[in-house]
Design a protein around this motif. Sequence first.
Motif, PDB file in Angstrom:
ATOM      1  N   LYS A 237       0.893  -1.283  -0.135  1.00 54.06           N
ATOM      2  CA  LYS A 237       0.081  -0.028  -0.135  1.00 54.06           C
ATOM      3  C   LYS A 237       0.864   1.323   0.025  1.00 54.06           C
ATOM      4  O   LYS A 237       0.624   2.273   0.831  1.00 54.06           O
ATOM      5  CB  LYS A 237      -0.927   0.021   1.077  1.00 54.06           C
ATOM      6  CG  LYS A 237      -2.084  -1.211   1.167  1.00 54.06           C
ATOM      7  CD  LYS A 237      -2.734  -1.296   2.284  1.00 54.06           C
ATOM      8  CE  LYS A 237      -3.905  -2.237   2.439  1.00 54.06           C
ATOM      9  NZ  LYS A 237      -5.059  -2.359   3.383  1.00 54.06           N
ATOM     10  N   TRP A 238       1.803   1.377  -0.944  1.00 53.93           N
ATOM     11  CA  TRP A 238       2.707   2.383  -1.254  1.00 53.93           C
ATOM     12  C   TRP A 238       1.811   3.480  -1.734  1.00 53.93           C
ATOM     13  O   TRP A 238       0.967   3.214  -2.671  1.00 53.93           O
ATOM     14  CB  TRP A 238       3.914   2.310  -1.873  1.00 53.93           C
ATOM     15  CG  TRP A 238       4.808   1.280  -0.942  1.00 53.93           C
ATOM     16  CD1 TRP A 238       5.014   0.991   0.360  1.00 53.93           C
ATOM     17  CD2 TRP A 238       6.310   0.625  -1.853  1.00 53.93           C
ATOM     18  NE1 TRP A 238       6.056   0.235   0.636  1.00 53.93           N
ATOM     19  CE2 TRP A 238       6.571  -0.128  -0.599  1.00 53.93           C
ATOM     20  CE3 TRP A 238       6.554   0.626  -2.866  1.00 53.93           C
ATOM     21  CZ2 TRP A 238       7.878  -0.869  -0.721  1.00 53.93           C
ATOM     22  CZ3 TRP A 238       7.709  -0.134  -3.018  1.00 53.93           C
ATOM     23  CH2 TRP A 238       8.491  -0.884  -2.110  1.00 53.93           C
ATOM     24  N   THR A 239       2.129   4.667  -1.720  1.00 58.30           N
ATOM     25  CA  THR A 239       1.543   5.578  -2.363  1.00 58.30           C
ATOM     26  C   THR A 239       2.353   6.008  -3.451  1.00 58.30           C
ATOM     27  O   THR A 239       3.375   7.018  -3.347  1.00 58.30           O
ATOM     28  CB  THR A 239       1.164   7.055  -1.462  1.00 58.30           C
ATOM     29  OG1 THR A 239       0.397   6.653  -0.358  1.00 58.30           O
ATOM     30  CG2 THR A 239       0.366   8.072  -2.281  1.00 58.30           C
TER      31      THR A 239
END
Length: 297
Positions: A237-239
């Motif tokens: 869930k990296w941006t």
Amino acid sequence: MKIAFIIPVLSEVNLQRTFNRINEACDVDFDIYFAINGKLNSFFTQVRSTYLNESRVKAFMADRPIGEHKLITLGMEMTEDYDATIIYSGKEDVNTDVMKAFIASWKAGNKIVYLKKQFSGFKNLYMKIKRAIYSLGIKMLGIFKDRCAETDIQLLDQDVVKTINQLPQKNRQLRVLDSFVGFPIDIIQLEIDNKVKDNKLYEEKTKKFKVCRVSSFLSFFIGAVGIAVPIVGMVLKWTLPAVLIIFLLALGVFGLIMSFIFNIKKTLHYRVGEQNELPELNDLRNKLEKYNIANKK
């Protein structure tokens, strides 16, 4: 009807076994040409002393270390007058059944006869997949069909030998003859023991081969990273900006495609080898040490 055998030798072979097997396989007259690498002075002396009274055994030795395909090229210049020439690499013992099959196929009208090795078990599946990928690659690149046969064990009719010897400098190589058109071709299948190890001395890996190998690895690494980062980013869930994700995925696909292309070119360079430059061949020819071979007028 007379056949010439060219045996390129980079490491010593069993002379008596080689002669006996060829003699057993042939139902026609023959001569044997041992084409010897420049490092094997003692072997050249052994040939001369062993076959002092045998006119069918001939030999020549280069004045320097060279690959087997240069030796084959030089040997073929001496065998134009024979009805056919059989090339059989010194990397392995002469197979009598293969020789008989070569000669029978040639008598049936085939001008080029290849040997294609088959394996068993898992290695057979691996080689089939490897050859299929390679064949697909050269087809996509628009290159001639390669039957994936041995490049140093084959029979060539006299017409083929003369054609090769007359080729211009840029095409003066005989590693892969599948691009030749107009000659009837046959392939002899031979199943071999998976445990038999290849003689590394006979593997000619050119500079282009090595460059393509490194390029293929680097491209694969870039492609794998390009695809792996967005996937890992989604899991963790990296941006990441959408533009960056698209760029990385595109880079990944491009890297894998380039890796595939470089891998195909690597195999092709190994199969075809380097071009034989005429100045070098002329220099080699003028400095050959010969036994039982008459100079052409």
